[in-house]
Design a protein around this motif. Structure first.
Motif, PDB file in Angstrom:
ATOM      1  N   ALA A  36      30.349  43.532  32.720  1.00 46.84           N
ATOM      2  CA  ALA A  36      29.016  43.982  32.322  1.00 46.84           C
ATOM      3  C   ALA A  36      29.095  44.901  31.112  1.00 46.84           C
ATOM      4  O   ALA A  36      28.303  44.773  30.151  1.00 46.84           O
ATOM      5  N   GLU A  75      31.999  45.117  36.843  1.00 44.20           N
ATOM      6  CA  GLU A  75      31.533  46.251  36.031  1.00 44.20           C
ATOM      7  C   GLU A  75      32.169  46.220  34.644  1.00 44.20           C
ATOM      8  O   GLU A  75      31.517  46.516  33.641  1.00 44.20           O
ATOM      9  N   ASP A  76      33.444  45.834  34.576  1.00 41.26           N
ATOM     10  CA  ASP A  76      34.111  45.694  33.272  1.00 41.26           C
ATOM     11  C   ASP A  76      33.445  44.597  32.446  1.00 41.26           C
ATOM     12  O   ASP A  76      33.227  44.750  31.233  1.00 41.26           O
ATOM     13  N   THR A 107      36.938  43.568  36.461  1.00 39.74           N
ATOM     14  CA  THR A 107      35.900  43.685  37.485  1.00 39.74           C
ATOM     15  C   THR A 107      34.549  43.253  36.931  1.00 39.74           C
ATOM     16  O   THR A 107      34.377  43.091  35.707  1.00 39.74           O
ATOM     17  N   ASP A 122      25.934  41.032  37.244  1.00 36.63           N
ATOM     18  CA  ASP A 122      25.903  42.039  38.304  1.00 36.63           C
ATOM     19  C   ASP A 122      26.565  41.498  39.569  1.00 36.63           C
ATOM     20  O   ASP A 122      27.028  40.349  39.618  1.00 36.63           O
ATOM     21  N   ARG A 123      26.612  42.351  40.587  1.00 38.19           N
ATOM     22  CA  ARG A 123      27.271  42.000  41.837  1.00 38.19           C
ATOM     23  C   ARG A 123      26.588  40.850  42.573  1.00 38.19           C
ATOM     24  O   ARG A 123      27.242  40.026  43.221  1.00 38.19           O
TER      25      ARG A 123
END
Length: 469
Positions: A166, A163-164, A161, A118-119
């Motif tokens: 994850a 998100e990619d 990214t 995650d971020r």
């Protein structure tokens, strides 16, 4: 005790059997606790840092840094922080769960995402990379790593990214791939995983001491942990055995190309020798403080210390979790009724990494994890084995999507579930093992255990009661 709800767990069901099993597990976890292991391995005497049978003169070092990531990193990083004290310049650790009792001196602790990156983990990783990039040839890095570091320390290569990454991780974990295949992909799309962090430290000319826990199925038990491990591999600081070709084969062999982000498949398609992960680090010194069989062997010793014969069945247990639970109940019945392959009473220990497959169309109705599903599988088949009890746990303290370590079930669990209106099979179909175990009073809570050695299963089979058949 490591098991926080011990008293509640032994107030129901087969109480004597539960007391025995929980005591064995608690002692085993204590024996492999990473804080205890590192404090026994590392000490500081004046300017000299001793790690095992090696030593470093810190008077020759400008800065001493600590980096950590993993599900057992709380205990590992805290031990190093406490040993180094004021000699530590700065530390950064990324953990799955921050415990209120964790006390650090000069180490900042960040909570990252696991099993999906995650971020928050990405931002903590950026701070680590900035620290490394500012280092020089007269600096020393002590890096502690356990399982879970791939998600917690996340820094995907551009243009991928967070998100990619994850989504990629989620697809890999739920598609039936083996861990080698999963890691082949994850390592090659990362700027830290697969030895990339150690490669970055080497580029600065700094020295690295690595301390690791291996949760790989098939790794032999540790020997003398005071001696450096010449075969240390994997993790952000170890040489990588997987290749770009392995990553591509994993994706295409399982038909995942259309399910993964285009940024990931495009990167892997065009990646060449420059994007391959590093394959050796002869200049680094690594210590391996625990491997997966160590916990199982500790459980055997704990049982024998209580006067109960114990047998280590396997440290290679894999496959579908609920089926493994059914098998364990069948084994318990054979032991109790015929004395094969072991005579009752006895304890049977197993470890490994069973899995829960989420298939297309599955309707998820709750929470849980592989060890909790194994415990339910055992409960469904254990009614025919009076007094039998089994605790199945993820040794780091969180199993799957829940904050439970696992579940303890016995020969009375199915009846207690029925009395509570809990349909065990329906909960298994909906992957809601946590909700079922919680309703039965069979969910186990530990918090961080101080280790991360995949799954541990402890089965107790008492002798058949007099008059029973």
């Amino acid at each position: 005790m490591k098991i926080r709800n011990h008293d509640a767990l032994v107030s129901t069901g087969e109480r004597a059997s539960r007391e025995l099993v929980l005591g064995i597990v608690d002692d085993a976890l204590d024996a492999v606790d990473a804080y205890r292991r590192i404090r026994g391995l590392m000490r500081l005497e004046g300017d000299v840092l001793h790690v095992g049978n090696r030593r470093w003169d810190l008077a020759t070092k400008r800065n001493v840094y600590l980096i950590g990531a993993g599900k057992a990193c709380n205990a590992m990083a805290m031990a190093v922080d406490h040993v180094l004290g004021d000699r530590l310049t700065r530390g950064i650790a990324i953990v799955k769960i921050a415990e209120p009792g964790d006390v650090f001196g000069r180490t900042e602790v960040h909570v990252g995402g696991h099993p999906l990156p995650d971020r928050a983990g990405h931002e903590a990783t950026r701070r680590i990379l900035d620290l490394v990039d500012a280092a020089g040839a007269d600096d020393l890095f002590v890096v502690v790593v356990s399982g879970g570091s791939s998600a917690l320390m996340n820094a995907p290569v551009e243009p991928i990214t967070v998100e990619d990454e994850a989504l990629t991780t989620e697809v890999l974990l739920t598609s039936g791939l083996g861990i080698y295949e999963i890691n082949a992909v994850r390592r090659h799309i990362s700027r830290t995983n697969g030895g990339r962090l150690a490669e970055r430290i080497r580029a600065r000319g700094a020295e690295l001491i690595g301390i690791g826990i291996s949760d790989a199925v098939g790794k032999p038990p540790t020997g003398d942990i005071r001696e450096p491990d010449p075969g240390y591999v994997s993790t952000p600081i170890g040489a990588d055995r997987t290749t770009l070709d392995d990553a591509r084969a994993a994706i295409d062999g399982h038909g995942l190309r259309e399910r993964l982000p285009r940024s990931v498949t495009d990167f892997l398609d065009r990646a060449g020798a420059a994007e391959e992960t590093p394959k050796e680090f002869p200049e680094n010194t690594y210590f391996l403080i625990n491997t997966l069989p160590d916990l199982a062997e500790a459980a055997v010793r704990a049982a024998e210390a209580r006067g109960v014969p114990a047998h280590l069945l396997t440290t290679f247990l894999e496959g579908e979790s609920r089926d493994a639970g059914t098998f364990m109940a069948s084994l318990a019945r054979e032991i109790q009724t015929s004395g094969r392959p072991f005579a009752a009473p006895c304890v049977v220990v197993s470890s490994g990494e069973t899995v829960t497959h989420l298939r297309p169309g599955d309707r998820i109705t709750g929470h849980g994890g592989p060890s909790q599903e194994l415990a339910l599988g055992f409960a469904l088949a254990a009614e025919a084995v009076p007094g039998a009890c089994m605790y199945a746990m993820d040794s780091e303290g969180t199993d799957g999507t829940s904050l439970a370590a696992g579940g303890i079930t016995d020969s009375s669990s199915a009846a207690r579930a029925a009395a509570a209106g809990v349909d065990l099979r329906a909960h298994l179909r909906g992957h809601a093992s946590f909700e079922a175990l919680e309703a039965m009073g069979d969910v186990v809570i530990t918090g961080n255990t101080g280790t991360n050695l995949c799954d541990l299963n402890v089965l107790y089979v008492p002798a058949l009661p007099e008059g029973a058949s």
